[in-house]
Structures are given as structure tokens and as C-alpha cells.
Design a protein around this motif. Structure first.
Motif, PDB file in Angstrom:
ATOM      1  N   ALA A 165       0.828  -1.211   0.000  1.00 23.06           N
ATOM      2  CA  ALA A 165       0.000   0.000   0.000  1.00 23.06           C
ATOM      3  C   ALA A 165       0.862   1.261   0.000  1.00 23.06           C
ATOM      4  O   ALA A 165       0.557   2.228  -0.708  1.00 23.06           O
ATOM      5  N   GLY A 166       1.938   1.255   0.764  1.00 26.20           N
ATOM      6  CA  GLY A 166       2.818   2.428   0.818  1.00 26.20           C
ATOM      7  C   GLY A 166       3.490   2.718  -0.506  1.00 26.20           C
ATOM      8  O   GLY A 166       3.543   3.871  -0.944  1.00 26.20           O
ATOM      9  N   PHE A 167       4.018   1.678  -1.162  1.00 25.66           N
ATOM     10  CA  PHE A 167       4.632   1.864  -2.485  1.00 25.66           C
ATOM     11  C   PHE A 167       3.615   2.442  -3.463  1.00 25.66           C
ATOM     12  O   PHE A 167       3.923   3.370  -4.224  1.00 25.66           O
ATOM     13  N   LEU A 168       2.413   1.884  -3.459  1.00 30.19           N
ATOM     14  CA  LEU A 168       1.380   2.321  -4.405  1.00 30.19           C
ATOM     15  C   LEU A 168       0.965   3.766  -4.155  1.00 30.19           C
ATOM     16  O   LEU A 168       0.778   4.535  -5.109  1.00 30.19           O
ATOM     17  N   ALA A 169       0.850   4.163  -2.893  1.00 33.54           N
ATOM     18  CA  ALA A 169       0.502   5.550  -2.573  1.00 33.54           C
ATOM     19  C   ALA A 169       1.614   6.505  -2.996  1.00 33.54           C
ATOM     20  O   ALA A 169       1.346   7.580  -3.543  1.00 33.54           O
ATOM     21  N   VAL A 170       2.862   6.116  -2.773  1.00 33.89           N
ATOM     22  CA  VAL A 170       3.989   6.952  -3.188  1.00 33.89           C
ATOM     23  C   VAL A 170       4.017   7.081  -4.717  1.00 33.89           C
ATOM     24  O   VAL A 170       4.296   8.162  -5.245  1.00 33.89           O
ATOM     25  N   ASP A 171       3.709   6.009  -5.427  1.00 36.22           N
ATOM     26  CA  ASP A 171       3.629   6.099  -6.895  1.00 36.22           C
ATOM     27  C   ASP A 171       2.565   7.113  -7.322  1.00 36.22           C
ATOM     28  O   ASP A 171       2.765   7.879  -8.260  1.00 36.22           O
ATOM     29  N   GLU A 172       1.431   7.113  -6.619  1.00 36.23           N
ATOM     30  CA  GLU A 172       0.367   8.076  -6.939  1.00 36.23           C
ATOM     31  C   GLU A 172       0.815   9.504  -6.646  1.00 36.23           C
ATOM     32  O   GLU A 172       0.537  10.424  -7.419  1.00 36.23           O
ATOM     33  N   ILE A 173       1.519   9.700  -5.539  1.00 39.15           N
ATOM     34  CA  ILE A 173       2.049  11.033  -5.221  1.00 39.15           C
ATOM     35  C   ILE A 173       3.042  11.464  -6.292  1.00 39.15           C
ATOM     36  O   ILE A 173       3.017  12.611  -6.747  1.00 39.15           O
ATOM     37  N   ALA A 174       3.921  10.551  -6.700  1.00 37.73           N
ATOM     38  CA  ALA A 174       4.907  10.874  -7.740  1.00 37.73           C
ATOM     39  C   ALA A 174       4.214  11.377  -9.003  1.00 37.73           C
ATOM     40  O   ALA A 174       4.637  12.368  -9.599  1.00 37.73           O
ATOM     41  N   GLU A 175       3.153  10.693  -9.385  1.00 34.76           N
ATOM     42  CA  GLU A 175       2.397  11.103 -10.571  1.00 34.76           C
ATOM     43  C   GLU A 175       1.827  12.509 -10.383  1.00 34.76           C
ATOM     44  O   GLU A 175       1.901  13.339 -11.288  1.00 34.76           O
ATOM     45  N   SER A 176       1.283  12.782  -9.206  1.00 35.15           N
ATOM     46  CA  SER A 176       0.616  14.073  -8.996  1.00 35.15           C
ATOM     47  C   SER A 176       1.593  15.242  -8.882  1.00 35.15           C
ATOM     48  O   SER A 176       1.229  16.369  -9.197  1.00 35.15           O
ATOM     49  N   ILE A 177       2.827  14.990  -8.436  1.00 30.34           N
ATOM     50  CA  ILE A 177       3.793  16.093  -8.306  1.00 30.34           C
ATOM     51  C   ILE A 177       4.815  16.106  -9.446  1.00 30.34           C
ATOM     52  O   ILE A 177       5.736  16.916  -9.436  1.00 30.34           O
ATOM     53  N   GLY A 178       4.644  15.207 -10.405  1.00 30.35           N
ATOM     54  CA  GLY A 178       5.523  15.190 -11.567  1.00 30.35           C
ATOM     55  C   GLY A 178       6.912  14.634 -11.313  1.00 30.35           C
ATOM     56  O   GLY A 178       7.856  14.961 -12.029  1.00 30.35           O
ATOM     57  N   ALA A 179       7.054  13.779 -10.306  1.00 28.39           N
ATOM     58  CA  ALA A 179       8.350  13.141 -10.015  1.00 28.39           C
ATOM     59  C   ALA A 179       8.445  11.881 -10.875  1.00 28.39           C
ATOM     60  O   ALA A 179       7.807  10.879 -10.587  1.00 28.39           O
ATOM     61  N   ARG A 180       9.239  11.953 -11.930  1.00 31.54           N
ATOM     62  CA  ARG A 180       9.287  10.836 -12.879  1.00 31.54           C
ATOM     63  C   ARG A 180      10.633  10.112 -12.927  1.00 31.54           C
ATOM     64  O   ARG A 180      10.726   9.018 -13.448  1.00 31.54           O
ATOM     65  N   TYR A 181      11.675  10.737 -12.406  1.00 38.92           N
ATOM     66  CA  TYR A 181      13.001  10.142 -12.460  1.00 38.92           C
ATOM     67  C   TYR A 181      13.304   9.454 -11.129  1.00 38.92           C
ATOM     68  O   TYR A 181      13.457  10.098 -10.096  1.00 38.92           O
ATOM     69  N   TRP A 182      13.362   8.135 -11.149  1.00 43.84           N
ATOM     70  CA  TRP A 182      13.649   7.341  -9.954  1.00 43.84           C
ATOM     71  C   TRP A 182      15.087   6.841 -10.019  1.00 43.84           C
ATOM     72  O   TRP A 182      15.568   6.443 -11.080  1.00 43.84           O
TER      73      TRP A 182
END
Length: 187
Positions: free
Chosen positions: A21-38
Motif C-alpha cells: 500500500a505504501g509503495f502504491l501511494a507513493v507512486d500516486e504522489i509521484a504522478e501528482s507532483i511530476g516526479a518521474r526520475y527514480w
């Protein structure tokens, strides 16, 4: 600056499980703030972005759930983050499926990822976004339950809880703990 850590297990076999659940929520946050480079940093996948003028570092420890504390401590050191700047998103058995609650501090309630972070940081005082997954049905072992993918109606509840967890983490930054608790804890 805030460090938002999502707890989970690396690997495609765990990708959609309740424990992630934590990984999935962080992925959603990344999408919303435009963080694409991991990138791999301090034993975690990290990405950077900003939200309403606040710098955010997202992290997904890659050491498996039970040893998440090491990567969390390393990423905190790399960014000189204090526990006051840490938000951890994790699955929670003791909260009904589909709901989210936020708090500062507390114990680990048997959650090995939280236990590892407590041990490595030598404090329990950080912000937590608890993504409710409920209890296993019948006599199903907890480990089998958290490492399984929700099915049918439970999948919708899980997806909604992950979405609300992502919203709650950003609300902690925008609105602070009390307002976020009023919005999310009463649902």
C-alpha cells in the motif's frame, strides 16, 4: 522539505499486494507532483518533486519490508532530514479496509516495517499515514493475507484507501496534522 516513505516489498510478485500500500501511494504522489526520475539511493528508490512550493523526496525502500529501517535512515541522512520531516505510508491490519488514518508517533503494532524504522531511528515520533487493509478472513495467516492481492470488491476498497493515503500525505504538508486528522480519521 519532506521525505515521504512508502513501505512495501520490491519485485513484481508483490507489486499489487496489500503490504505494498505504501509503495502504491507513493507512486500516486509521484504522478501528482511530476516526479518521474527514480534512482537508487541509500538502499531505496527515490524521486524528487515539489508540491505547492515544498520540496518532496519520495522513497521506496528496496530491502524488503522487515528491514525498511536501514534505507529510511540512510535516505534521511543523505537529505539531512529529521523525524519531523518524515511521513511514512504503510498498510494497517487494525484499521477497516478502505479507510485511512493519520497520526504522529505510536508503536509498531507488530508491523515489522515500522519496527525496523523505530529500531534504526531510535524514535517513534514521525508522521504516519495508515492505510487500512482490515483483518484476514477466517483462519487465514496474516502473512498470506498481507502478501496477497485483494480481489473483487476488496480490490476497489484497497484502491480507494491507497488513493486516500496519497491525499492524506500531501494534506499533512499542506494543512498540518490536526486538520488532516479531522478530514481523514473520522471517515
Amino acid at each position: 522539505m519532506y521525505l515521504i516513505v512508502g513501505l512495501g516489498n520490491p519485485g513484481s510478485e508483490y507489486e499489487k499486494t496489500r503490504h505494498n500500500a505504501g509503495f502504491l501511494a507513493v507512486d500516486e504522489i509521484a504522478e501528482s507532483i511530476g516526479a518521474r526520475y527514480w534512482k537508487i539511493e541509500g538502499g531505496a528508490l527515490t524521486a524528487k518533486g515539489s508540491h505547492r512550493g515544498c520540496d518532496i523526496v519520495l522513497a521506496k525502500p528496496q530491502s524488503y519490508m522487515n528491514t525498511s529501517g536501514g534505507p529510511v535512515k540512510q535516505v534521511m541522512a543523505a537529505y539531512k532530514a529529521t523525524p519531523d520531516q518524515l511521513i511514512v505510508i504503510h498498510d494497517e491490519l487494525d484499521i477497516p479496509a478502505g479507510t485511512v488514518k493519520v497520526k504522529r508517533g505510536g508503536g509498531h503494532a507488530g508491523h515489522n516495517g515500522l519496527r525496523s524504522i523505530c529500531d534504526k531511528l531510535q524514535t517513534r515520533d514521525w508522521l504516519r499515514v495508515r492505510c487500512g487493509i482490515g483483518r484476514p478472513p477466517g483462519r487465514m495467516p496474516v502473512s498470506d493475507f498481507v502478501l496477497s492481492e485483494p480481489r473483487r470488491d476488496a480490490a476497489d476498497e484497497f484502491a480507494e484507501a491507497v488513493h486516500q493515503a496519497a491525499r492524506a500525505a500531501l494534506s499533512l504538508i499542506d494543512e498540518g496534522l490536526e486538520k488532516t486528522q479531522r478530514e481523514f480519521n473520522g471517515k
